[in-house]
Design a protein around this motif. Structure first.
Motif, mmCIF file in Angstrom:
data_model
loop_
_atom_site.group_PDB
_atom_site.id
_atom_site.type_symbol
_atom_site.label_atom_id
_atom_site.label_comp_id
_atom_site.label_asym_id
_atom_site.label_seq_id
_atom_site.Cartn_x
_atom_site.Cartn_y
_atom_site.Cartn_z
ATOM 1 N N ASP A 163 -5.626 127.127 57.447
ATOM 2 C CA ASP A 163 -4.953 128.354 57.603
ATOM 3 C C ASP A 163 -4.248 127.686 58.963
ATOM 4 O O ASP A 163 -4.062 128.134 60.171
ATOM 5 C CB ASP A 163 -4.986 129.374 57.660
ATOM 6 N N ILE A 164 -5.733 127.492 59.993
ATOM 7 C CA ILE A 164 -5.957 127.388 61.550
ATOM 8 C C ILE A 164 -5.940 125.741 62.030
ATOM 9 O O ILE A 164 -4.774 125.571 62.202
ATOM 10 C CB ILE A 164 -7.783 127.384 61.754
ATOM 11 N N ALA A 165 -5.226 125.032 60.590
ATOM 12 C CA ALA A 165 -4.828 123.576 61.069
ATOM 13 C C ALA A 165 -3.421 123.579 60.367
ATOM 14 O O ALA A 165 -2.805 123.795 61.776
ATOM 15 C CB ALA A 165 -5.440 123.032 59.212
ATOM 16 N N VAL A 166 -3.050 124.499 60.223
ATOM 17 C CA VAL A 166 -1.814 125.125 59.806
ATOM 18 C C VAL A 166 -0.947 125.350 61.046
ATOM 19 O O VAL A 166 -0.352 125.330 61.941
ATOM 20 C CB VAL A 166 -0.913 125.633 58.531
ATOM 21 N N ASN A 167 -1.898 126.519 61.161
ATOM 22 C CA ASN A 167 -1.894 127.261 62.451
ATOM 23 C C ASN A 167 -1.087 125.796 63.288
ATOM 24 O O ASN A 167 -0.823 126.374 64.578
ATOM 25 C CB ASN A 167 -2.572 128.139 63.168
ATOM 26 N N LEU A 168 -2.719 125.096 63.894
ATOM 27 C CA LEU A 168 -2.657 124.802 65.029
ATOM 28 C C LEU A 168 -1.411 123.668 64.739
ATOM 29 O O LEU A 168 -0.609 123.387 66.356
ATOM 30 C CB LEU A 168 -3.999 123.444 64.764
ATOM 31 N N LEU A 169 -1.389 122.860 64.148
ATOM 32 C CA LEU A 169 0.670 121.676 63.758
ATOM 33 C C LEU A 169 1.355 122.305 63.989
ATOM 34 O O LEU A 169 2.342 122.574 64.877
ATOM 35 C CB LEU A 169 0.229 121.263 62.434
ATOM 36 N N THR A 170 1.417 123.913 63.766
ATOM 37 C CA THR A 170 2.541 124.715 63.734
ATOM 38 C C THR A 170 3.120 125.297 65.313
ATOM 39 O O THR A 170 4.103 125.088 66.098
ATOM 40 C CB THR A 170 2.133 125.722 62.865
ATOM 41 N N ASN A 171 1.866 125.111 65.938
ATOM 42 C CA ASN A 171 2.258 125.584 66.957
ATOM 43 C C ASN A 171 2.407 124.337 68.043
ATOM 44 O O ASN A 171 3.458 124.996 69.297
ATOM 45 C CB ASN A 171 0.650 126.316 68.316
ATOM 46 N N GLU A 190 9.164 130.987 47.850
ATOM 47 C CA GLU A 190 9.923 130.119 49.135
ATOM 48 C C GLU A 190 9.415 128.909 49.405
ATOM 49 O O GLU A 190 8.893 128.107 48.928
ATOM 50 C CB GLU A 190 9.481 129.635 50.945
ATOM 51 N N LYS A 191 10.241 127.952 49.896
ATOM 52 C CA LYS A 191 10.966 126.565 49.211
ATOM 53 C C LYS A 191 9.910 126.065 50.093
ATOM 54 O O LYS A 191 9.808 126.321 51.596
ATOM 55 C CB LYS A 191 12.175 125.711 49.371
ATOM 56 N N PRO A 192 9.193 124.661 50.006
ATOM 57 C CA PRO A 192 8.279 124.197 51.298
ATOM 58 C C PRO A 192 8.910 123.731 52.814
ATOM 59 O O PRO A 192 8.596 123.577 53.512
ATOM 60 C CB PRO A 192 7.556 123.043 50.472
ATOM 61 N N GLN A 221 6.720 126.199 59.067
ATOM 62 C CA GLN A 221 5.382 126.889 58.688
ATOM 63 C C GLN A 221 5.875 126.488 57.476
ATOM 64 O O GLN A 221 3.842 126.545 57.231
ATOM 65 C CB GLN A 221 5.259 128.257 58.661
ATOM 66 N N ASN A 222 6.808 126.434 56.303
ATOM 67 C CA ASN A 222 6.095 125.748 55.224
ATOM 68 C C ASN A 222 5.733 125.069 54.722
ATOM 69 O O ASN A 222 5.099 124.339 53.941
ATOM 70 C CB ASN A 222 7.767 126.986 53.992
ATOM 71 N N LEU A 223 6.318 123.970 56.048
ATOM 72 C CA LEU A 223 6.259 122.425 55.399
ATOM 73 C C LEU A 223 5.162 122.409 55.906
ATOM 74 O O LEU A 223 4.630 121.657 54.978
ATOM 75 C CB LEU A 223 7.319 122.436 56.487
ATOM 76 N N ILE A 272 -0.484 120.759 54.651
ATOM 77 C CA ILE A 272 -2.451 120.815 54.961
ATOM 78 C C ILE A 272 -2.670 121.256 53.140
ATOM 79 O O ILE A 272 -3.701 119.737 53.363
ATOM 80 C CB ILE A 272 -2.294 121.350 56.053
ATOM 81 N N ASP A 273 -1.620 121.661 52.212
ATOM 82 C CA ASP A 273 -2.789 121.470 51.043
ATOM 83 C C ASP A 273 -2.349 120.191 50.167
ATOM 84 O O ASP A 273 -4.551 120.372 49.578
ATOM 85 C CB ASP A 273 -1.541 122.447 50.464
#
Ligand code: ZN
Ligand code: ZN
Length: 399
Positions: A221-229, A284-286, A291-293, A298-299
Motif C-alpha cells: 500500500d505504501i509503495a502504491v501511495n508513493l507512486l500515486t503521489n 473496479e477495473k485496473p 490508484q487502481n493502475l 505493485i501487486d
C-alpha cells in the motif's frame, strides 16, 4: 524464429524448475533449522508455523518499540478496515497488551474506529457488516466507535456512535458519491475521499483524546501511495504520506503494519484460527484510475520481484522534509513549498500561462516589465492557500 521467451528458460536451466517443484515438506525451517516448513516468504525463505507466527509478531513489536510510544495509558485511534490486515492487527495489539513481560508490554490504549461508507451494499447488508465488526472488536475486548462518512462530508459535523444499531444509515448519503462521479474522474474522487477520510480520522482522534492514529497500510500500500503521489503532483509531500510518521498535524499518523505483506497477514490469521470480517467490494477495473493502475502494477511486482517493493518502502523511509516556516495547504494540510528566488516547475507553467494573457507595456525596460508581470501574477493567484495538487482538484471539492 522468435526466441525471446525461450532464452530465459534455457539460461536458468532445469535446476530452477526442479527447485520450484520441491514441496515445502522437503525443507526445514530456516530459523529453527529443525521443524518442517509450512510457509515460503519472499520466494526464498521457508518457515515452520511457530517461527513464522513468532517472527511476524516480533516484526510488529520491534517497529513499535523503536518508535517509543510507550507513555502509559496514551490513547491510540486505530482505523478498522474489513479484511485480513485489521484482523492481524487486532491480534497483535491484544497480544502486545497482554504480554506478561513488563518491558515488552505495549503501554498505550487502542481505540478502534470504523468509517462506514458501504454505499454499494443494501441497507440490510450494511447493518450486518456493522454488527459483525462490532462483535469482532468486542471479541478482542477493545472499544469501537463508528462514524458515517457520507454524513461527515455532507454536514462537516463529526458524530461518533458507540453501538452499531444506533448509527443512522441512510441511502441519501449515496448522493455525494453520485455527484462526485458525475463531476470528476475516479482518480480525483479517490484523492478527495482519501483527504476527507484523513481529516475525519484526525478530528475523531482529537475528540477521543488520542495522540496517535494507526492505519493498516502494508508494504505494498505504501509503495502504491508513493507512486500515486508522484503521479498526482504530490512528490514533495512524499515523506508525510509514506514515511514512518505523518506529522503534519499534532495528531501523528503511524502505519504499524508497514513491514508486512498480505500473505503474512492471511497466514497469521489462518494459523491462529481467527477469521477476518469480509465484505463485498466494488469491482473496479485496473485501468479506471491512477490508484487502481498502480495497485495492479505493485501487486504484479510483488509476486515476481518481492524485493523491489521493499526497496520502494525503504526509499520512502529515508526521505525527510522541513515543515518549519512553510505555509500549509488548506485542504490536505501538507506544506506548500515556496522558493522566493525562482519558480518551482508548477509555478513556472502557470506563470507562462499568465504571461501569454497579459498586455505587455513595451515603453518600460525589460526588468520593469518582468517585475510588473511577477507582481500581477502573484496577486492573480486566488488559490494561494492550496498546494499544487489540491489546486487541480479544488474545483471538485464540495464545500
Ligand atoms: Zn522454525
Ligand atoms: Zn494540498
Amino acid at each position: 524464429m522468435c526466441s525471446i521467451g525461450d532464452e530465459g528458460i534455457e539460461d536458468e536451466g532445469p535446476a530452477k524448475f526442479m527447485e520450484k517443484k520441491l514441496s515445502l515438506q522437503d525443507k526445514t525451517c530456516v530459523k529453527c533449522k529443525t521443524n518442517r516448513s509450512v510457509i515460503l516468504l519472499r520466494s526464498k525463505d521457508c518457515y515452520c508455523k511457530e517461527c513464522f507466527v513468532n517472527g511476524t509478531l516480533h516484526k510488529f513489536k520491534a517497529f513499535l518499540g523503536k518508535l517509543r510510544l510507550s507513555r502509559r495509558d496514551e490513547k491510540v485511534l486505530v482505523s478498522y478496515k474489513t479484511g485480513h490486515v485489521t484482523c492481524t492487527l487486532l491480534q497483535f495489539l491484544r497480544n502486545g497488551l497482554d504480554t506478561m513481560a513488563e518491558q515488552k508490554r505495549l503501554k498505550f490504549q487502542p481505540i478502534f474506529i470504523y468509517v462506514e461508507k458501504n454505499y454499494h451494499l443494501s441497507l440490510e447488508e450494511r447493518k450486518n457488516v456493522l454488527k459483525t465488526i462490532s462483535e469482532h472488536v468486542n471479541h478482542f475486548n477493545f472499544k469501537l466507535y463508528m462514524v458515517s462518512f457520507g454524513d461527515y462530508i455532507k454536514t462537516g459535523q463529526l458524530t461518533l456512535f458507540e453501538s452499531w444499531n444506533t448509527i443512522k444509515l441512510s441511502e441519501d448519503n449515496n448522493d455525494i458519491y453520485e455527484i462526485l462521479k458525475e463531476k470528476t474522474k475516479l482518480t480525483y474522487q479517490k484523492e478527495i475521499f482519501h483527504i476527507f477520510e484523513r481529516d475525519l480520522l484526525i478530528k475523531s482522534a482529537k475528540s477521543l483524546d488520542c495522540s496517535f492514529i494507526f492505519t493498516t497500510d502494508l508494504t505494498a500500500d505504501i509503495a502504491v501511495n508513493l507512486l500515486t503521489n508522484v503521479s498526482l503532483g504530490r512528490g514533495n509531500q512524499l515523506p508525510l504520506d509514506i514515511g514512518v510518521i505523518d506529522d503534519r498535524d499534532e495528531i501523528k499518523i503511524i502505519k504499524p503494519m508497514r513491514h508486512l505483506n498480505m500473505k503474512e497477514c492471511v497466514f497469521y490469521n489462518y494459523f491462529n484460527n481467527v477469521e477476518p470480517v469480509i465484505t463485498r467490494v466494488i469491482d473496479e477495473k485496473p485501468y479506471s484510475s491512477v490508484q487502481n493502475l498502480l495497485t495492479n502494477f505493485i501487486d504484479k511486482l510483488q509476486v515476481d520481484y518481492p524485493a523491489t517493493v521493499t526497496t520502494v518502502l525503504r526509499t520512502g523511509d529515508k526521505l525527510s522534509m522541513d515543515l518549519a516556516n512553510q505555509s500549509i495547504c488548506e485542504f490536505c494540510k501538507a506544506p506548500i513549498f515556496m522558493n522566493k528566488d525562482k519558480f518551482i516547475s508548477s509555478e513556472a507553467t502557470n506563470f507562462s500561462r499568465h504571461l501569454s494573457t497579459m498586455q505587455l507595456n513595451m515603453d518600460v525596460t525589460p526588468t520593469e516589465r518582468y517585475e510588473k508581470a511577477v507582481s500581477s501574477y502573484s496577486s492573480s493567484d486566488d488559490k494561494k492557500d492550496l498546494c499544487y495538487s489540491c489546486k487541480i482538484i479544488s474545483e471538485f471539492i464540495i464545500k
